[in-house]
Design an enzyme around this catalytic site. Structure first.
Site, PDB file in Angstrom:
ATOM      1  N   ALA A  15      26.086  44.219  47.807  1.00 40.47           N
ATOM      2  CA  ALA A  15      24.980  44.776  48.343  1.00 40.47           C
ATOM      3  C   ALA A  15      24.507  43.905  49.390  1.00 40.47           C
ATOM      4  O   ALA A  15      24.513  44.517  50.498  1.00 40.47           O
ATOM      5  CB  ALA A  15      23.771  45.332  47.445  1.00 40.47           C
ATOM      6  N   ALA A  43      31.009  39.771  41.352  1.00 41.33           N
ATOM      7  CA  ALA A  43      32.335  39.020  41.409  1.00 41.33           C
ATOM      8  C   ALA A  43      32.773  39.232  39.668  1.00 41.33           C
ATOM      9  O   ALA A  43      34.019  38.968  39.372  1.00 41.33           O
ATOM     10  CB  ALA A  43      32.121  37.602  41.656  1.00 41.33           C
ATOM     11  N   GLN A  46      34.663  44.509  36.438  1.00 43.81           N
ATOM     12  CA  GLN A  46      36.042  44.499  36.171  1.00 43.81           C
ATOM     13  C   GLN A  46      36.443  45.793  36.324  1.00 43.81           C
ATOM     14  O   GLN A  46      37.550  45.935  37.028  1.00 43.81           O
ATOM     15  CB  GLN A  46      36.333  44.175  34.599  1.00 43.81           C
ATOM     16  CG  GLN A  46      35.910  42.681  34.156  1.00 43.81           C
ATOM     17  CD  GLN A  46      36.165  42.454  32.791  1.00 43.81           C
ATOM     18  OE1 GLN A  46      36.586  43.428  31.954  1.00 43.81           O
ATOM     19  NE2 GLN A  46      35.882  41.314  32.372  1.00 43.81           N
ATOM     20  N   GLU A 113      37.534  55.896  33.348  1.00 38.25           N
ATOM     21  CA  GLU A 113      36.614  55.373  32.450  1.00 38.25           C
ATOM     22  C   GLU A 113      35.632  56.399  31.801  1.00 38.25           C
ATOM     23  O   GLU A 113      35.782  57.492  32.180  1.00 38.25           O
ATOM     24  CB  GLU A 113      35.676  54.178  33.322  1.00 38.25           C
ATOM     25  CG  GLU A 113      36.415  52.950  33.607  1.00 38.25           C
ATOM     26  CD  GLU A 113      35.827  51.846  34.527  1.00 38.25           C
ATOM     27  OE1 GLU A 113      34.508  51.711  33.985  1.00 38.25           O
ATOM     28  OE2 GLU A 113      36.490  51.124  35.155  1.00 38.25           O
ATOM     29  N   HIS A 229      26.254  47.403  27.809  1.00 37.41           N
ATOM     30  CA  HIS A 229      27.675  47.574  27.584  1.00 37.41           C
ATOM     31  C   HIS A 229      28.141  47.625  26.099  1.00 37.41           C
ATOM     32  O   HIS A 229      27.664  46.495  25.722  1.00 37.41           O
ATOM     33  CB  HIS A 229      28.532  46.494  28.559  1.00 37.41           C
ATOM     34  CG  HIS A 229      30.083  47.032  28.816  1.00 37.41           C
ATOM     35  ND1 HIS A 229      31.145  47.123  27.781  1.00 37.41           N
ATOM     36  CD2 HIS A 229      30.519  47.615  30.187  1.00 37.41           C
ATOM     37  CE1 HIS A 229      32.073  47.534  28.381  1.00 37.41           C
ATOM     38  NE2 HIS A 229      31.752  47.649  29.864  1.00 37.41           N
ATOM     39  N   GLU A 357      21.328  46.415  42.903  1.00 37.06           N
ATOM     40  CA  GLU A 357      20.851  46.668  41.299  1.00 37.06           C
ATOM     41  C   GLU A 357      19.209  46.410  41.310  1.00 37.06           C
ATOM     42  O   GLU A 357      18.721  46.980  40.464  1.00 37.06           O
ATOM     43  CB  GLU A 357      21.407  45.775  40.522  1.00 37.06           C
ATOM     44  CG  GLU A 357      21.281  46.164  39.081  1.00 37.06           C
ATOM     45  CD  GLU A 357      22.178  45.337  37.998  1.00 37.06           C
ATOM     46  OE1 GLU A 357      23.135  44.777  38.512  1.00 37.06           O
ATOM     47  OE2 GLU A 357      21.529  45.365  36.830  1.00 37.06           O
ATOM     48  N   SER A 373      28.405  51.228  40.362  1.00 41.04           N
ATOM     49  CA  SER A 373      27.678  49.965  40.797  1.00 41.04           C
ATOM     50  C   SER A 373      28.213  49.362  42.066  1.00 41.04           C
ATOM     51  O   SER A 373      27.237  48.999  43.189  1.00 41.04           O
ATOM     52  CB  SER A 373      27.104  49.051  39.686  1.00 41.04           C
ATOM     53  OG  SER A 373      28.443  48.394  39.198  1.00 41.04           O
ATOM     54  N   LEU A 374      29.376  48.967  42.156  1.00 43.96           N
ATOM     55  CA  LEU A 374      30.076  48.400  43.294  1.00 43.96           C
ATOM     56  C   LEU A 374      29.722  49.315  44.435  1.00 43.96           C
ATOM     57  O   LEU A 374      29.685  48.865  45.766  1.00 43.96           O
ATOM     58  CB  LEU A 374      31.410  47.849  43.205  1.00 43.96           C
ATOM     59  CG  LEU A 374      31.663  46.631  42.067  1.00 43.96           C
ATOM     60  CD1 LEU A 374      33.159  46.324  42.065  1.00 43.96           C
ATOM     61  CD2 LEU A 374      30.857  45.487  42.482  1.00 43.96           C
TER      62      LEU A 374
HETATM   63  C1  SIN Z   1      33.547  48.048  32.965  1.00 42.20           C
HETATM   64  O1  SIN Z   1      34.440  47.719  33.326  1.00 42.20           O
HETATM   65  O2  SIN Z   1      33.492  48.494  31.631  1.00 42.20           O
HETATM   66  C2  SIN Z   1      32.172  47.897  33.426  1.00 42.20           C
HETATM   67  C3  SIN Z   1      32.066  48.953  34.814  1.00 42.20           C
HETATM   68  C4  SIN Z   1      30.769  49.223  34.974  1.00 42.20           C
HETATM   69  O3  SIN Z   1      29.903  48.821  34.606  1.00 42.20           O
HETATM   70  O4  SIN Z   1      30.719  49.970  35.923  1.00 42.20           O
END
Ligand code: SIN
Length: 483
Positions: A15, A43, A46, A113, A229, A357, A373-374
């Site tokens: 950001a 960074a 994933q 996802e 997570h 964030e 988020s990215l």
């Molecule tokens: C993940 O790769 O499981 C995390 C990705 C995310 O938090 O958006």
């Protein structure tokens, strides 16, 4: 003639750098705590970046999934802005040099996802999306003549003039202190995972910018919503844990107990791809009952190429994920709440902006959708950068300067105690009694350090919300039952 005051950006994650690049040609000074952007949580991301750019997809469908994940606590205008700008964000990232993964026919590859009704996650380097994006943005920032970067500085205060934020106070590693003047200040300091005993964030994602803004009188929003997570690698004694991306479950990996029984079958119709909060609570329960593992053997020989980051993290710890299940635990991952901002990143304090964030414009609601988020960092970072480049060279404040410092930091032992407390009381399952006890402990610690004062605000917000919503799950809410 003195040089024009820069826009000061605190934080060098996605950001902050998106804002810095978009502010050209206005001079920008990017301040980072660590040696550079490598330590930023961005960074470590994933999964990738969600974007409805496949011809069969639409920003509306992406917006719908975002609101379902967020329990419709989302600000719909922000959601539409996010999902409607995703295609443009991906094109911009490609212009900055990000090479997203492509199929044999040259088209962008889309991963899937949890919470997405279809495959729409654009990724780079397999599971190294965050690292690849940050590599490109850091290189772009290095070669941008309007950006100066200074590393190794702790921003621990704000400079105000007549109620207008016009600079920051910094402390260098050798203890040298200074005040830096800017035409505007942007906080892009990331999340709060470092306040919890187990996190997928870097340890220094400890809410430093949020604490600073609150101490200066900025408003907060939705502080109680913290996403856990479900699959961080369980490594005894480690605070910042390796992430096992949700995309592994998208590719066939399954959660199981010590006997190899599925953890998610029968718990939710989407089983292993159920919403993160549902999976995190089930994994937490399994950890208390003897352990939880991710069995990824179905991914087979494709594992090292498809998930190089996870593969390396496993092999370094003596686990070959093609053949052996990986021990997992929930970990604090993302803060949906933060400094209250509008679509342009403006806080309640004139001159102070926040993005990424650390900020909360309501886009994620009560629970963030995977891989948004990215995207948030790029979309709202660029938007803020464009706005700031039109600012006049000197701030709008007049009158006397005032330096407003944050409290000192907690000692290491106190910090460890606070992290354990937060994991226990503010984790995936909360209760009124647990939160009341945590509030008392935070009160006792608050005078000793700013992290405890900030934790107190989070706990107080969680106490205020008596009913479960999204990632905020109250076991004492009679209207919700444990999964
Ligand atoms: C993940 O790769 O499981 C995390 C990705 C995310 O938090 O958006």
């Amino acid at each position: 003639m003195s040089a024009p005051a820069p826009i000061i950006i605190v934080g060098g994650g996605i950001a902050g750098l998106a804002a810095a690049l978009a502010a050209a040609p206005a001079p920008v000074l990017v301040l980072t705590r660590g040696p550079g952007a490598r330590g930023a949580a961005s960074a470590m991301a994933q999964g990738g970046i969600a974007a409805a750019i496949d011809p069969g997809d639409s920003p509306q469908a992406h917006a719908h999934d975002t609101c379902v994940a967020g329990s419709f606590h989302n600000d719909r205008a922000m959601v539409d802005l996010l999902t409607g700008s995703a295609g443009d964000a991906i094109e911009w990232l490609q212009r900055q040099g990000v090479a997203f993964d492509r199929d044999a026919d040259g088209g962008l590859q889309f991963g899937r996802e949890g919470g997405h009704d279809r495959a729409r996650i654009v990724h780079a380097g397999g599971d190294a999306s965050g690292a690849k994006v940050m590599e490109a943005l850091v290189a772009a920032a290095r070669s941008a003549p309007h950006i100066e970067r200074r590393a190794g500085l702790e921003v621990d205060g704000l400079v105000l003039q007549g109620g207008h934020v016009c600079g920051v106070c910094v402390t260098a590693a050798d203890g040298t202190r200074a005040a830096l003047h800017g035409r505007a200040v942007v906080l892009a300091t990331g999340g709060i995972g470092g306040l919890f005993a187990q996190t997928s964030n870097p340890a220094d994602a400890d809410g430093s910018g949020l604490a600073l803004a609150l101490a200066a009188g900025a408003a907060a929003r939705d502080l109680e919503f913290v996403q856990f997570h479900p699959t961080a690698m369980a490594v005894h004694g480690l605070h910042s844990l390796p992430l096992l991306t949700e995309a592994l479950r998208g590719a066939g990996a399954r959660l199981q107990d010590a006997e190899g029984r599925s953890l998610m079958e029968g718990v939710h119709p989407l089983a292993d791809l159920a919403p993160r909060d549902v999976v995190a609570r089930r994994v937490l329960q399994a950890c208390r009952d003897g352990g939880a593992w991710l069995d990824a053997h179905r991914i087979g020989a494709a594992f090292p190429r498809a998930f190089p980051t996870v593969f390396q993290a496993c092999m370094e710890r003596g686990i070959d994920p093609r053949f052996q299940p990986i021990p997992v635990t929930p970990a604090a991952h993302f803060h949906m709440g933060g400094i209250a901002v509008d679509a342009d990143g403006a806080t309640a304090l004139p001159g102070l902006h926040a993005v990424g964030e650390v900020a909360c414009n309501g886009v994620h609601g009560a629970n963030r959708l995977a891989s948004n988020s990215l995207l948030e960092g790029v979309v709202f970072g660029r938007r803020l950068g464009h706005l700031l480049r039109a600012l006049p060279e000197s701030g709008a404040g007049t009158g006397k300067f005032r330096l407003l410092h944050r409290k000192p930091a907690l000692q290491a032992g106190e910090m460890q105690r606070l992290r354990a407390l937060m994991m226990d009381a503010m984790g995936p399952v909360r209760s009124g009694d647990g939160l009341q006890a945590a509030l008392r402990e935070c009160d006792a610690l608050a005078a000793s350090g700013w992290q405890a004062a900030l934790a107190r605000e989070l706990v107080a917000a969680a106490l205020q919300r008596a009913h479960s919503l999204g990632a905020h799950f109250r076991s004492d809410d009679a209207t919700t039952a444990l999964d």
